[in-house]
Design a protein around this motif. Structure first.
Motif, mmCIF file in Angstrom:
data_model
loop_
_atom_site.group_PDB
_atom_site.id
_atom_site.type_symbol
_atom_site.label_atom_id
_atom_site.label_comp_id
_atom_site.label_asym_id
_atom_site.label_seq_id
_atom_site.Cartn_x
_atom_site.Cartn_y
_atom_site.Cartn_z
ATOM 1 N N ALA A 1 60.641 18.253 -21.108
ATOM 2 C CA ALA A 1 59.719 17.429 -21.910
ATOM 3 C C ALA A 1 58.521 17.000 -21.069
ATOM 4 C CB ALA A 1 60.459 16.205 -22.449
ATOM 5 N N THR A 2 58.776 16.669 -19.801
ATOM 6 C CA THR A 2 57.675 16.265 -18.908
ATOM 7 C C THR A 2 56.701 17.433 -18.718
ATOM 8 O OG1 THR A 2 59.150 14.729 -17.773
ATOM 9 C CG2 THR A 2 57.134 15.347 -16.607
ATOM 10 N N ALA A 3 57.259 18.629 -18.480
ATOM 11 C CA ALA A 3 56.401 19.815 -18.291
ATOM 12 C C ALA A 3 55.582 20.069 -19.553
ATOM 13 C CB ALA A 3 57.262 21.021 -17.935
ATOM 14 N N ASP A 4 56.230 19.879 -20.699
ATOM 15 C CA ASP A 4 55.549 20.070 -21.977
ATOM 16 C C ASP A 4 54.377 19.097 -22.125
ATOM 17 O OD1 ASP A 4 55.709 21.653 -24.276
ATOM 18 O OD2 ASP A 4 56.322 19.865 -25.431
ATOM 19 N N LYS A 5 54.649 17.831 -21.808
ATOM 20 C CA LYS A 5 53.593 16.807 -21.937
ATOM 21 C C LYS A 5 52.465 17.036 -20.941
ATOM 22 C CE LYS A 5 56.401 13.063 -23.808
ATOM 23 N NZ LYS A 5 56.958 11.732 -23.647
ATOM 24 N N ALA A 6 52.802 17.600 -19.777
ATOM 25 C CA ALA A 6 51.772 17.831 -18.750
ATOM 26 C C ALA A 6 50.767 18.874 -19.217
ATOM 27 C CB ALA A 6 52.426 18.262 -17.442
ATOM 28 N N GLY A 7 51.207 19.776 -20.106
ATOM 29 C CA GLY A 7 50.304 20.801 -20.636
ATOM 30 C C GLY A 7 49.929 21.829 -19.589
ATOM 31 N N ASP A 8 48.689 22.298 -19.668
ATOM 32 C CA ASP A 8 48.268 23.387 -18.794
ATOM 33 C C ASP A 8 47.763 22.834 -17.457
ATOM 34 O OD1 ASP A 8 47.493 25.718 -17.702
ATOM 35 O OD2 ASP A 8 45.696 25.970 -18.953
ATOM 36 N N VAL A 9 48.675 22.755 -16.497
ATOM 37 C CA VAL A 9 48.273 22.274 -15.171
ATOM 38 C C VAL A 9 48.381 23.406 -14.142
ATOM 39 C CG1 VAL A 9 48.747 19.817 -15.511
ATOM 40 C CG2 VAL A 9 50.602 21.345 -14.802
ATOM 41 N N GLY A 10 48.416 24.638 -14.644
ATOM 42 C CA GLY A 10 48.477 25.800 -13.753
ATOM 43 C C GLY A 10 49.727 25.762 -12.897
ATOM 44 N N ASP A 11 49.565 26.042 -11.603
ATOM 45 C CA ASP A 11 50.742 26.060 -10.725
ATOM 46 C C ASP A 11 50.847 24.762 -9.921
ATOM 47 O OD1 ASP A 11 48.637 26.300 -9.101
ATOM 48 O OD2 ASP A 11 49.239 28.177 -8.136
ATOM 49 N N ARG A 12 50.312 23.677 -10.490
ATOM 50 C CA ARG A 12 50.394 22.399 -9.754
ATOM 51 C C ARG A 12 51.689 21.652 -10.016
ATOM 52 N NH1 ARG A 12 47.124 18.546 -11.003
ATOM 53 N NH2 ARG A 12 46.143 19.402 -12.861
ATOM 54 N N LEU A 13 52.507 22.116 -10.973
ATOM 55 C CA LEU A 13 53.744 21.397 -11.312
ATOM 56 C C LEU A 13 54.964 22.292 -11.156
ATOM 57 C CD1 LEU A 13 55.350 18.997 -12.536
ATOM 58 C CD2 LEU A 13 54.827 19.957 -14.798
ATOM 59 N N ARG A 14 55.998 21.754 -10.509
ATOM 60 C CA ARG A 14 57.305 22.411 -10.444
ATOM 61 C C ARG A 14 58.347 21.363 -10.829
ATOM 62 N NH1 ARG A 14 59.424 26.480 -6.890
ATOM 63 N NH2 ARG A 14 57.519 27.558 -7.524
ATOM 64 N N THR A 15 59.337 21.775 -11.652
ATOM 65 C CA THR A 15 60.427 20.841 -11.964
ATOM 66 C C THR A 15 61.675 21.257 -11.191
ATOM 67 O OG1 THR A 15 61.110 22.129 -13.899
ATOM 68 C CG2 THR A 15 59.557 20.333 -14.290
ATOM 69 N N VAL A 16 62.419 20.260 -10.730
ATOM 70 C CA VAL A 16 63.611 20.523 -9.917
ATOM 71 C C VAL A 16 64.729 19.596 -10.389
ATOM 72 C CG1 VAL A 16 64.582 20.299 -7.598
ATOM 73 C CG2 VAL A 16 62.287 21.219 -7.873
ATOM 74 N N GLU A 17 65.891 20.173 -10.663
ATOM 75 C CA GLU A 17 67.037 19.336 -11.027
ATOM 76 C C GLU A 17 67.683 18.773 -9.767
ATOM 77 O OE1 GLU A 17 69.956 20.718 -13.986
ATOM 78 O OE2 GLU A 17 68.410 22.174 -14.555
ATOM 79 N N VAL A 18 68.050 17.492 -9.836
ATOM 80 C CA VAL A 18 68.698 16.851 -8.684
ATOM 81 C C VAL A 18 69.580 15.718 -9.166
ATOM 82 C CG1 VAL A 18 66.818 15.161 -8.292
ATOM 83 C CG2 VAL A 18 68.289 15.823 -6.395
ATOM 84 N N ASN A 19 70.691 15.525 -8.465
ATOM 85 C CA ASN A 19 71.485 14.312 -8.627
ATOM 86 C C ASN A 19 71.282 13.506 -7.351
ATOM 87 O OD1 ASN A 19 73.284 12.260 -8.888
ATOM 88 N ND2 ASN A 19 75.119 13.548 -8.976
ATOM 89 N N ILE A 20 70.498 12.441 -7.431
ATOM 90 C CA ILE A 20 70.142 11.728 -6.196
ATOM 91 C C ILE A 20 71.342 11.029 -5.557
ATOM 92 C CG2 ILE A 20 67.712 11.421 -6.823
ATOM 93 C CD1 ILE A 20 68.489 8.369 -7.272
ATOM 94 N N ALA A 21 72.458 10.925 -6.291
ATOM 95 C CA ALA A 21 73.653 10.303 -5.724
ATOM 96 C C ALA A 21 74.461 11.286 -4.876
ATOM 97 C CB ALA A 21 74.529 9.757 -6.852
ATOM 98 N N ASP A 22 74.063 12.549 -4.881
ATOM 99 C CA ASP A 22 74.832 13.596 -4.188
ATOM 100 C C ASP A 22 73.986 14.161 -3.031
ATOM 101 O OD1 ASP A 22 76.039 15.895 -3.331
ATOM 102 O OD2 ASP A 22 76.051 16.888 -5.281
ATOM 103 N N PRO A 23 74.414 13.896 -1.790
ATOM 104 C CA PRO A 23 73.607 14.318 -0.633
ATOM 105 C C PRO A 23 73.320 15.817 -0.605
ATOM 106 C CG PRO A 23 75.519 13.007 0.069
ATOM 107 C CD PRO A 23 75.646 13.182 -1.408
ATOM 108 N N VAL A 24 74.271 16.636 -1.065
ATOM 109 C CA VAL A 24 74.068 18.091 -1.040
ATOM 110 C C VAL A 24 72.971 18.478 -2.027
ATOM 111 C CG1 VAL A 24 75.168 20.331 -1.437
ATOM 112 C CG2 VAL A 24 76.445 18.499 -0.297
ATOM 113 N N SER A 25 73.038 17.892 -3.220
ATOM 114 C CA SER A 25 72.032 18.152 -4.244
ATOM 115 C C SER A 25 70.652 17.674 -3.775
ATOM 116 C CB SER A 25 72.442 17.429 -5.538
ATOM 117 O OG SER A 25 71.417 17.459 -6.479
ATOM 118 N N VAL A 26 70.606 16.508 -3.128
ATOM 119 C CA VAL A 26 69.328 15.960 -2.659
ATOM 120 C C VAL A 26 68.720 16.879 -1.604
ATOM 121 C CG1 VAL A 26 68.250 14.055 -1.375
ATOM 122 C CG2 VAL A 26 69.878 13.574 -3.217
#
Ligand code: NAD
Length: 255
Positions: free
Chosen positions: A45-70
């Motif tokens: 949804a965030t990427a959708d709202k950002a619209g056309d920002v070229g290659d300035r945006l990357r989304t990354v999944e993370v669980n900040i409570a998990d050191p390995v994921s972070v």
């Protein structure tokens, strides 16, 4: 204003509410940005709202409570960005409960996400922030850390911890040009206010929650943009003399 041209930014909690608002504002000002969150649909949804920002945006999944994921997520983010100028720790949760009934599991979950998660992401990001020579860490605190907040003992304690953590790193790394600032919101429309706060335990005195909202707008909630504009200023060159402190953006809730 394009204060973020050429600046590399990582925002956690960017799939909803305040974190999303901050990500969109900094993108709007020209940032190259990684939006991180545990919620893949929120990131889309965030990427959708950002619209056309070229290659300035990357989304990354993370669980900040998990050191390995972070570690994996910050590694991906730093590789994409090629360094880091600004970290915004906006991921957080709120689980109201009457303190004498609060399961240890809930206490641990809130402290682990809000406080330990903020530490874990910051720890992984610090070397790159120090390398930049002008790194900024913006942490999301809460008025609940300053003013008694019923049923929010774990949340308030986690945010008090965030405040102290921010002060400690502000001093520890000031000589390397790093700044660290707590933003203190109250009463902002978001996932936390629309679901967690309204989803109260039985027998709760709702009138006590009036203290958590601001006085502006006739007591109506503020918007993520109200926080994002202030974060954009604080983390830019305009905020270069601000560090180790709190900035309240609470509609006057703590007046
Ligand atoms: N909304 C308010 O009035 C208010 C007031 C004071 C402080 N805050 C703080 O602002 C920050 C943003 O919250 P919000 O109000 O926008 O709520 P929100 O629920 O809309 O956003 C929080 C985001 O954090 C993400 N998240 C939760 N756990 C995570 C985890 N383990 N790993 C990665 N991401 C995770 C969620 O998926 C969500 O996208 C939080 O730290 C919150 O405590 C909000």
């Amino acid at each position: 204003m394009r204060r973020y041209e050429g600046r590399r930014v990582l925002v956690t909690g960017a799939g909803s509410g305040i974190g999303q608002g901050i990500a969109l504002r900094l993108l709007d000002e020209g940032a190259q940005l990684v939006a991180a969150d545990i919620d893949a649909a929120g990131l889309a949804a965030t990427a959708d709202k950002a619209g056309d920002v070229g290659d300035r945006l990357r989304t990354v999944e993370v669980n900040i409570a998990d050191p390995v994921s972070v570690q994996a997520a910050t590694g991906d983010a730093l590789e994409f960005l090629g360094g880091l100028d600004v970290l915004v720790n906006a991921a957080g949760i709120l689980r109201p409960a009457r303190t004498h009934e609060m399961p240890l599991e809930v206490w641990n979950q809130v402290i682990t996400v809000n406080l330990t998660g903020t530490f874990l992401v910051t720890q992984c990001a610090l070397p790159a922030l120090i390398d930049s020579g002008h790194g900024v860490v913006v942490n999301l605190s809460s008025t609940a850390a300053f003013q008694a907040a019923p049923y929010l003992a774990a949340y308030a304690a986690s945010k008090g911890g965030v405040n102290s953590f921010t002060h400690a790193i502000a001093l520890e790394y000031a000589k390397q040009g790093l700044r660290a600032v707590n933003i203190v919101p109250a009463g902002i429309t978001s996932g936390i206010t629309t679901t967690s706060i309204l989803d109260q335990p039985e027998g709760v005195d709702y009138s006590l929650f009036a203290r958590l909202t601001g006085w502006l707008n006739g007591g109506a909630l503020g918007s993520p943009e109200d926080i994002a504009g202030v974060v954009a200023m604080v983390a830019s060159e305009d905020g270069r003399y601000i560090t180790g402190t709190e900035i309240r953006v609470d509609g006057g809730a703590l007046m």
